[in-house]
Design a protein around this motif. Structure first.
Motif, PDB file in Angstrom:
ATOM      1  N   LEU A  92     158.727  30.738  58.570  1.00  0.00           N
ATOM      2  CA  LEU A  92     157.763  30.943  57.497  1.00  0.00           C
ATOM      3  C   LEU A  92     158.442  30.979  56.135  1.00  0.00           C
ATOM      4  N   LEU A  93     157.782  30.379  55.139  1.00  0.00           N
ATOM      5  CA  LEU A  93     158.243  30.490  53.764  1.00  0.00           C
ATOM      6  C   LEU A  93     158.085  31.928  53.285  1.00  0.00           C
ATOM      7  N   PRO A  94     158.997  32.424  52.469  1.00  0.00           N
ATOM      8  CA  PRO A  94     158.751  33.714  51.799  1.00  0.00           C
ATOM      9  C   PRO A  94     157.492  33.594  50.939  1.00  0.00           C
ATOM     10  N   VAL A  95     156.718  34.657  50.873  1.00  0.00           N
ATOM     11  CA  VAL A  95     155.449  34.617  50.148  1.00  0.00           C
ATOM     12  C   VAL A  95     155.614  34.217  48.681  1.00  0.00           C
ATOM     13  N   PRO A  96     156.600  34.734  47.933  1.00  0.00           N
ATOM     14  CA  PRO A  96     156.741  34.297  46.533  1.00  0.00           C
ATOM     15  C   PRO A  96     156.941  32.790  46.397  1.00  0.00           C
ATOM     16  N   GLU A  97     157.710  32.204  47.307  1.00  0.00           N
ATOM     17  CA  GLU A  97     157.907  30.759  47.259  1.00  0.00           C
ATOM     18  C   GLU A  97     156.614  30.022  47.603  1.00  0.00           C
ATOM     19  N   ALA A  98     155.864  30.538  48.567  1.00  0.00           N
ATOM     20  CA  ALA A  98     154.589  29.929  48.934  1.00  0.00           C
ATOM     21  C   ALA A  98     153.615  29.967  47.758  1.00  0.00           C
ATOM     22  N   ILE A  99     153.572  31.097  47.053  1.00  0.00           N
ATOM     23  CA  ILE A  99     152.694  31.222  45.884  1.00  0.00           C
ATOM     24  C   ILE A  99     153.095  30.213  44.812  1.00  0.00           C
ATOM     25  N   ALA A 100     154.392  30.097  44.562  1.00  0.00           N
ATOM     26  CA  ALA A 100     154.868  29.160  43.542  1.00  0.00           C
ATOM     27  C   ALA A 100     154.499  27.726  43.906  1.00  0.00           C
ATOM     28  N   ARG A 101     154.655  27.366  45.167  1.00  0.00           N
ATOM     29  CA  ARG A 101     154.305  26.014  45.600  1.00  0.00           C
ATOM     30  C   ARG A 101     152.812  25.740  45.440  1.00  0.00           C
ATOM     31  N   LEU A 102     152.018  26.699  45.859  1.00  0.00           N
ATOM     32  CA  LEU A 102     150.569  26.511  45.809  1.00  0.00           C
ATOM     33  C   LEU A 102     150.076  26.375  44.373  1.00  0.00           C
ATOM     34  N   ASN A 103     150.532  27.248  43.509  1.00  0.00           N
ATOM     35  CA  ASN A 103     150.090  27.203  42.122  1.00  0.00           C
ATOM     36  C   ASN A 103     150.575  25.941  41.414  1.00  0.00           C
ATOM     37  N   ALA A 104     151.808  25.526  41.711  1.00  0.00           N
ATOM     38  CA  ALA A 104     152.331  24.302  41.095  1.00  0.00           C
ATOM     39  C   ALA A 104     151.535  23.088  41.555  1.00  0.00           C
ATOM     40  N   ALA A 105     151.189  23.061  42.835  1.00  0.00           N
ATOM     41  CA  ALA A 105     150.405  21.935  43.343  1.00  0.00           C
ATOM     42  C   ALA A 105     149.009  21.911  42.735  1.00  0.00           C
ATOM     43  N   ALA A 106     148.395  23.067  42.590  1.00  0.00           N
ATOM     44  CA  ALA A 106     147.042  23.141  42.026  1.00  0.00           C
ATOM     45  C   ALA A 106     147.012  22.659  40.586  1.00  0.00           C
ATOM     46  N   ALA A 107     148.132  22.767  39.889  1.00  0.00           N
ATOM     47  CA  ALA A 107     148.188  22.389  38.471  1.00  0.00           C
ATOM     48  C   ALA A 107     148.430  20.899  38.266  1.00  0.00           C
ATOM     49  N   ARG A 108     148.543  20.132  39.340  1.00  0.00           N
ATOM     50  CA  ARG A 108     148.883  18.722  39.194  1.00  0.00           C
ATOM     51  C   ARG A 108     147.699  17.850  38.779  1.00  0.00           C
ATOM     52  N   THR A 109     146.507  18.406  38.718  1.00  0.00           N
ATOM     53  CA  THR A 109     145.358  17.652  38.236  1.00  0.00           C
ATOM     54  C   THR A 109     145.226  17.840  36.732  1.00  0.00           C
ATOM     55  N   PRO A 110     145.320  16.774  35.949  1.00  0.00           N
ATOM     56  CA  PRO A 110     145.123  16.921  34.504  1.00  0.00           C
ATOM     57  C   PRO A 110     143.668  17.239  34.196  1.00  0.00           C
ATOM     58  N   THR A 111     143.460  18.091  33.210  1.00  0.00           N
ATOM     59  CA  THR A 111     142.100  18.466  32.831  1.00  0.00           C
ATOM     60  C   THR A 111     141.901  18.296  31.329  1.00  0.00           C
ATOM     61  N   VAL A 112     140.639  18.231  30.936  1.00  0.00           N
ATOM     62  CA  VAL A 112     140.286  18.156  29.512  1.00  0.00           C
ATOM     63  C   VAL A 112     139.211  19.194  29.238  1.00  0.00           C
ATOM     64  N   PRO A 113     139.131  19.710  28.011  1.00  0.00           N
ATOM     65  CA  PRO A 113     138.055  20.651  27.691  1.00  0.00           C
ATOM     66  C   PRO A 113     136.731  19.909  27.513  1.00  0.00           C
ATOM     67  N   VAL A 114     135.668  20.482  28.061  1.00  0.00           N
ATOM     68  CA  VAL A 114     134.328  19.898  27.943  1.00  0.00           C
ATOM     69  C   VAL A 114     133.398  20.954  27.353  1.00  0.00           C
ATOM     70  N   LEU A 115     132.703  20.598  26.296  1.00  0.00           N
ATOM     71  CA  LEU A 115     131.810  21.527  25.604  1.00  0.00           C
ATOM     72  C   LEU A 115     130.408  21.487  26.198  1.00  0.00           C
ATOM     73  N   HIS A 116     129.833  22.690  26.438  1.00  0.00           N
ATOM     74  CA  HIS A 116     128.428  22.836  26.846  1.00  0.00           C
ATOM     75  C   HIS A 116     127.755  23.756  25.826  1.00  0.00           C
ATOM     76  N   TRP A 117     126.649  23.301  25.255  1.00  0.00           N
ATOM     77  CA  TRP A 117     125.977  24.110  24.229  1.00  0.00           C
ATOM     78  C   TRP A 117     124.483  23.825  24.271  1.00  0.00           C
ATOM     79  N   THR A 118     123.754  24.743  24.893  1.00  0.00           N
ATOM     80  CA  THR A 118     122.299  24.599  24.979  1.00  0.00           C
ATOM     81  C   THR A 118     121.642  25.347  23.827  1.00  0.00           C
ATOM     82  N   ASP A 119     120.355  25.106  23.647  1.00  0.00           N
ATOM     83  CA  ASP A 119     119.639  25.695  22.505  1.00  0.00           C
ATOM     84  C   ASP A 119     119.585  27.212  22.548  1.00  0.00           C
ATOM     85  N   ASP A 120     119.567  27.790  23.765  1.00  0.00           N
ATOM     86  CA  ASP A 120     119.356  29.231  23.891  1.00  0.00           C
ATOM     87  C   ASP A 120     120.628  29.998  24.244  1.00  0.00           C
ATOM     88  N   ALA A 121     121.798  29.412  24.016  1.00  0.00           N
ATOM     89  CA  ALA A 121     123.042  30.091  24.397  1.00  0.00           C
ATOM     90  C   ALA A 121     124.164  29.716  23.437  1.00  0.00           C
TER      91      ALA A 121
END
Length: 219
Positions: A92-121
């Motif tokens: 088994l991987l040590p938990v800190p290493e597993a966390i680092a791998r998981l978080n690094a992998a999750a960050a591999r998708t590039p994202t962009v900010p998207v604005l939502h603005w309705t009339d009542d909010a």
């Protein structure tokens, strides 16, 4: 009884179960090479982006296998105080290493900010994946994070039937095994073990009687 598994749980469990019993007393790895990963992704066309056109390379294979090792480390942690799958017990991987791998992998998708603005909010900004920028490993990692942070994690168990190396989600309080065939093997093994124990008991008793008889004869 729980009869449904959500997308994130199903995808994460399926990734972990690419390590499985091979039917001959050993362990098989469905992600042993790029061909295996290609087949696995295409089998998940309903949940993975562009799966029907996916072709794995060595780099993607290595990234997914690293992620799978992290997922199985978290599975082993999630089933405590129960024992992990026997195939994981010594590697088994040590938990800190597993966390680092998981978080690094999750960050591999590039994202962009998207604005939502309705009339009542008030205006709200969400991060959204870039079109055609989705990374397979990131999708799998984000599914794993959603599963591990959700309620279904508490249903996770390791199957300890003979030769089984699977994890499963417990559907009802009395469920011990991942599937009926594992339950049958476990019951057969228990039956043989009881009979071996009874046989050993008779052998010990017979030996003690023989010693007692020999002692009487000597006296």
């Amino acid at each position: 009884m729980q009869d449904t598994i959500d997308r994130d749980a199903r995808l994460t469990l399926d990734l972990a179960l690419t390590i499985r019993h091979d039917g001959h007393g050993g362990v098989a790895d469905d992600l042993a090479n790029p061909v295996g990963l290609t087949a696995w992704v295409r089998d998940h066309a309903e949940t993975l982006p562009d799966a029907s056109h996916f072709v794995a390379d060595e780099g993607t294979l290595a990234a997914v296998r690293d992620l799978r090792a992290a997922v199985r480390a978290f599975f082993a942690r999630a089933v405590r105080p129960g024992e992990p799958s026997p195939v994981d017990a010594a590697r088994l991987l040590p938990v800190p290493e597993a966390i680092a791998r998981l978080n690094a992998a999750a960050a591999r998708t590039p994202t962009v900010p998207v604005l939502h603005w309705t009339d009542d909010a008030e205006p709200v900004v969400h991060r959204q994946p870039v079109p055609r920028g989705t990374d397979l490993t990131a999708v799998l990692a984000q599914a794993a994070i959603a599963f591990l942070a959700g309620a279904d994690r508490h249903r996770l168990r390791a199957c300890h039937a003979p030769r089984c190396v699977r994890y499963f989600l417990k559907d009802h309080p009395r469920q011990e095994w991942c599937k009926p065939s594992c339950g049958n093997r476990a019951r057969v093994a228990r039956h043989h073990e009881r009979h071996r124990g009874q046989g050993r008991g008779r052998d010990v008793e017979g030996g003690q009687t023989a010693v007692q008889e020999a002692g009487k004869a000597a006296g």
